[in-house]
Write a protein that holds these residues in place. Sequence first.
Motif, mmCIF file in Angstrom:
data_model
loop_
_atom_site.group_PDB
_atom_site.id
_atom_site.type_symbol
_atom_site.label_atom_id
_atom_site.label_comp_id
_atom_site.label_asym_id
_atom_site.label_seq_id
_atom_site.Cartn_x
_atom_site.Cartn_y
_atom_site.Cartn_z
ATOM 1 N N TRP A 142 -7.074 7.390 -12.268
ATOM 2 C CA TRP A 142 -6.878 7.735 -10.671
ATOM 3 C C TRP A 142 -7.911 7.107 -9.622
ATOM 4 C CZ3 TRP A 142 -8.296 13.123 -12.983
ATOM 5 C CH2 TRP A 142 -9.408 13.481 -12.330
ATOM 6 N N ALA A 143 -9.174 6.935 -10.153
ATOM 7 C CA ALA A 143 -10.002 6.326 -9.250
ATOM 8 C C ALA A 143 -9.673 4.673 -9.140
ATOM 9 C CB ALA A 143 -11.348 6.252 -9.875
ATOM 10 N N SER A 144 -8.923 4.254 -10.330
ATOM 11 C CA SER A 144 -8.473 2.784 -9.991
ATOM 12 C C SER A 144 -7.474 2.440 -8.935
ATOM 13 C CB SER A 144 -8.140 2.223 -11.289
ATOM 14 O OG SER A 144 -9.251 1.998 -12.124
ATOM 15 N N PHE A 145 -6.375 3.622 -9.236
ATOM 16 C CA PHE A 145 -5.350 3.154 -8.213
ATOM 17 C C PHE A 145 -5.760 4.010 -6.894
ATOM 18 C CE2 PHE A 145 -3.118 2.907 -12.113
ATOM 19 C CZ PHE A 145 -1.955 1.878 -11.728
ATOM 20 N N ASN A 146 -6.644 4.879 -6.850
ATOM 21 C CA ASN A 146 -7.127 5.304 -5.324
ATOM 22 C C ASN A 146 -7.848 4.280 -4.742
ATOM 23 O OD1 ASN A 146 -8.537 6.575 -3.221
ATOM 24 N ND2 ASN A 146 -10.028 7.752 -4.663
ATOM 25 N N LEU A 147 -8.522 3.255 -5.280
ATOM 26 C CA LEU A 147 -9.098 2.073 -4.957
ATOM 27 C C LEU A 147 -8.177 1.143 -4.240
ATOM 28 C CD1 LEU A 147 -12.036 0.058 -6.551
ATOM 29 C CD2 LEU A 147 -10.009 -1.135 -5.519
ATOM 30 N N LEU A 148 -7.211 0.889 -4.950
ATOM 31 C CA LEU A 148 -6.221 -0.038 -4.679
ATOM 32 C C LEU A 148 -5.199 0.255 -3.642
ATOM 33 C CD1 LEU A 148 -5.029 -1.129 -8.356
ATOM 34 C CD2 LEU A 148 -6.294 -2.466 -6.743
ATOM 35 N N THR A 149 -4.797 1.584 -3.588
ATOM 36 C CA THR A 149 -3.893 1.992 -2.336
ATOM 37 C C THR A 149 -4.816 2.172 -1.130
ATOM 38 O OG1 THR A 149 -2.938 3.708 -3.905
ATOM 39 C CG2 THR A 149 -2.535 4.044 -1.324
ATOM 40 N N GLY A 150 -5.967 2.598 -1.168
ATOM 41 C CA GLY A 150 -6.686 2.643 -0.156
ATOM 42 C C GLY A 150 -7.042 1.123 0.317
ATOM 43 N N TRP A 151 -7.426 0.334 -0.363
ATOM 44 C CA TRP A 151 -7.686 -1.107 0.086
ATOM 45 C C TRP A 151 -6.585 -1.713 0.657
ATOM 46 C CZ3 TRP A 151 -5.558 -5.581 -1.948
ATOM 47 C CH2 TRP A 151 -6.084 -6.702 -1.514
ATOM 48 N N ALA A 152 -5.287 -1.702 -0.122
ATOM 49 C CA ALA A 152 -4.224 -2.216 0.344
ATOM 50 C C ALA A 152 -3.565 -1.739 1.664
ATOM 51 C CB ALA A 152 -3.090 -2.353 -0.671
ATOM 52 N N SER A 153 -3.740 -0.546 1.735
ATOM 53 C CA SER A 153 -3.170 0.010 2.967
ATOM 54 C C SER A 153 -3.761 -0.362 4.291
ATOM 55 C CB SER A 153 -3.019 1.529 3.055
ATOM 56 O OG SER A 153 -4.221 2.064 2.806
ATOM 57 N N SER A 154 -5.271 -0.700 4.157
ATOM 58 C CA SER A 154 -6.292 -1.043 5.241
ATOM 59 C C SER A 154 -6.054 -2.296 5.456
ATOM 60 C CB SER A 154 -7.591 -0.244 4.609
ATOM 61 O OG SER A 154 -7.769 1.054 4.569
ATOM 62 N N ARG A 155 -6.145 -3.196 4.352
ATOM 63 C CA ARG A 155 -5.883 -4.602 4.516
ATOM 64 C C ARG A 155 -4.967 -4.999 5.034
ATOM 65 N NH1 ARG A 155 -6.705 -8.684 5.625
ATOM 66 N NH2 ARG A 155 -7.759 -10.736 4.877
ATOM 67 N N PHE A 156 -3.740 -4.399 4.724
ATOM 68 C CA PHE A 156 -2.293 -5.054 5.138
ATOM 69 C C PHE A 156 -1.701 -4.181 6.132
ATOM 70 C CE2 PHE A 156 -3.178 -6.532 0.637
ATOM 71 C CZ PHE A 156 -3.181 -7.871 0.815
ATOM 72 N N GLY A 157 -2.234 -2.996 6.650
ATOM 73 C CA GLY A 157 -1.684 -2.425 7.635
ATOM 74 C C GLY A 157 -0.453 -1.728 7.513
#
Length: 373
Positions: A142-157
């Motif tokens: 869950w920490a891995s997918f937490n990272l990816l979701t938070g990063w992608a949503s912020s990076r790509f808007g």
Amino acid sequence: MAMDLFGKTKKMLFRICQDPQQNSSTKRGTFRTKMYIGKAYSAFNNSNGTDLAIGFTSSTVAVLLFGTNFVPVKKFDTGDGMFFQWILCASIWIVSLVVNLIQNCPRFWPLAMVGGFVWATGNVTVVPIVKTIGLALGLLIWASFNLLTGWASSRFGWFGIDPEEVSRPILNYIGAGLSLLSAVIFLFIKTEVQSSSASLESTPLLRERSINVSEDTSDDSWVKRLSPAKKRLIGCSLAVVAGILYGSSFIPVLYIKDHGRRNETMYTGASQFDLDYVFAHFSGIFLTSTIYFLIYCAVRKNKPIVYPQAILPGFVSGVLWAIANCCWFIANHYLSAVVSFPIITAGLKNYVLLSVAFCIILAGSLSTAFSKV
């Protein structure tokens, strides 16, 4: 004709006499301009350096507290976790009340409560995750997918928020890619969840031993009926869902901030300091947790499994988590979410001593961190 020639000569001589003064004035003006530019650039560098220092310090504190917030409840029974999570969320809300008073009660935006709802919903899945695949593997996934979701949503808007830019996008992408690779590696890790009360995997959040043995047995019956393959499938799937929900919990706050910088929106003029949204966010957590706990009590016919000895440790655990999350809000402000998410969520996983995965996560975190510098 002679008069015209004389006039032109006089004007030329006058300009020649004036040139040294003009040149001197121009040089002084240029020198002053360079001084102003230098001071402004120096102030910008100092401000940027201070922001980075605050951001990285907040991230470090968040990682340490997120990694130790369950230590106070390690030696106490918490049953099926529903009562414990309600105590945890109650203490989280109290911390947010103190922060709200310190911030002079900024405007309350109800939309920020949606982030709390999303986080609390993900938090409810922790108990079945621990029962099926164990805390260690569940946390890693869950920490891995937490990272990816938070990063992608912020990076790509995603979801209507503004995409965030970084100074070195290649490093940022490398960091996210390595984190994705670590998430894939974690899915292939094999674990065995022990059913005894001495299980180290389940100790931080729940123990199998209960005050009423028959009630505890019936509570675990659905897990015991599952085959190992189904346990793994359900546990990993819930961990992925939990990570996506955790990673999405900051989106409402980022949405309000981004639209607060625009004209003619209902959020125009909204605060740009993330800590001003802590109270609304945590209120959503506590409200959602309370609703889930009431549903749980109704399902159990008003006979919830309550462990009084877990109240005080659960409260302390909630305080530690709330402080860590406040630091995360601060890191989001000074570093931006696209940088803070990989640093903090990767740090959460690093305490599990898996050498290969540890190296990959560390490399990803450093790459993402240096992409902001």
